[in-house]
Enzyme design. Sequence first.
Site, mmCIF file in Angstrom:
data_model
loop_
_atom_site.group_PDB
_atom_site.id
_atom_site.type_symbol
_atom_site.label_atom_id
_atom_site.label_comp_id
_atom_site.label_asym_id
_atom_site.label_seq_id
_atom_site.Cartn_x
_atom_site.Cartn_y
_atom_site.Cartn_z
ATOM 1 C CB CYS A 1 26.431 46.225 -6.434
ATOM 2 S SG CYS A 1 27.219 45.932 -7.982
ATOM 3 C CG HIS B 1 28.793 49.281 -3.967
ATOM 4 N ND1 HIS B 1 28.753 47.954 -3.649
ATOM 5 C CD2 HIS B 1 28.996 49.287 -5.115
ATOM 6 C CE1 HIS B 1 28.799 47.338 -4.510
ATOM 7 N NE2 HIS B 1 29.142 48.004 -5.642
ATOM 8 C CD GLU C 1 28.082 48.262 0.267
ATOM 9 O OE1 GLU C 1 27.048 48.802 0.066
ATOM 10 O OE2 GLU C 1 28.698 47.323 -0.687
#
Lengths: 205, 322
Positions: free
Chosen positions: A87, A184, A186
């Site tokens: 991002c 994302h 993560e």
Amino acid sequence: MSGINIGILAVQGDVAENVSATRMAMDDLGVEGIVSEVKNPEQIADLDGLIIPGGESTVIGTLSLVNGSLKKIKEKIASGMPVLGTCAGMILLSKKIKDRVVGEMEQPLLDYLDIQIERNTFGRQKESFEADISLEKIGIPKFRGVFIRAPSVIDTGKNVEVLSKIDEKIVAVKQGNIIGTSFHPELTEDLSIHKYFVNLVQKKN
Amino acid sequence: MIPLSGNIDNAKGIVRENLGSFETRRGTSTLKRGFAHMLKNGVVMDVTTVEQAQIAEDAGAVAVMVLDKLPADVRKAGGVARTASIRIIEEIMDSITIPVMAKCRIGHVYEARVLEATDVDMIDESEVLTPADEFHHIWKWDFTTPFVNGARNLGEALRRIEEGAAMIRTKGEPGTGNVAEAVIHIKNVNTELRRIKSIYDAGDEQDLVSMARELKVSYSLVEETASLGRLPVVNFAAGGISTPADAAYLMTLGCDGIFVGSGIFKSDDAKERAQAVVLATTFWEDPDKVKEAQKLVDERQSMLGLDTKNLELRMQERGSTA
């Protein structure tokens, strides 16, 4: 020191989530090494791989410029260090950007990934979405994409490989050892993309 | 991965639709809380005009919060404080690229609906404005737009999370330029978190049940929070922060980031102060860098500030019974 050294750029954004995803990816793969938060040029100098997390790209860029981290990251990229940008991280890695509403903009960039970015391409937070996407080219047929005020890639240079698209919009790219995603990884439980990155760092090392 | 304790999977705010041939979901807890995670280690600044919003963006704010009046002026003006003019919010959204938040009155479901329709990135159900409902906060699961709420202690924080807040901030005492109350509030939360964590670690379910009753929140949320040892959502400091050192101090107490209200634009050196507070928040672990940040501001230009002991209006008490 044995093993690889992966740093998470810890200026602003979701740093801790990347630390734990990378740690778990390394443990799963049985790869030795350390994962640490890095903030200044001296820490970046020692790295074998770097992740630039999600956050506000203007903030991460401006503050990394202030203390010389941006310059050090550029040098490390030139010497072949793998970098994953998610991002805001992908925005920072790019050469050119514009905002969907505000238009052309100037902000500090790493100026490496030969792509043009459109920021906030899907709209504001209310339009943020989750969807299953695919990154077949790097062996990940299905991945839960978490898109938060996400950017997309609207133009790519000839050395850039497109890894994933959603509704004709490019949302993941690779150029050499540099990977950028609009979403994302993560924030999900799926470690595939972090594992792919750890392997990339391991191979380079 | 982000913790999703107290999550509701079929909340009314979740929208399913197709993007080309892709099935998507909007308004999920991952997206709402994830948005707050992107703000971590950053500074959100209160603004009232386009010009202030641009100063905030240039200084490195992660987001702005649009108000009709800064909290210090709300305090001075008296009367009823309501949500900001939609036209100003829209002008600000069109002029900067960072997220734009706005405040609605506690319990005022329709002010929140209007802000959601305006497309602000986050709604602050805030005690700075005059509460519309002293006994019920908004049921935030019904919204696709994420919310942030203030809290003075763990019970308030968990009750707001149970109502669907995607982010928590301390209440502090807004518009005073005095950080003392924010310090008390974050310490309250930390102390109570340690308490439930130790009960959880000891495996004393009975005591955890009585904690849930004391905190007036569901057992499952208390249990999950206790196992994490922290709030399951991002937690910022707010209320009375006016200098770089104030911001750095609150970061040392475990806050994930900073809201600055009147502290910046009620000072006489707003531009430098905005940059300085951002620097201090980023490099809070390094006293030399915080000193450099503090050097950018002049104490003679700080807002005067108020002693929080003798205030006629204690905003922090608004909505705290619910």
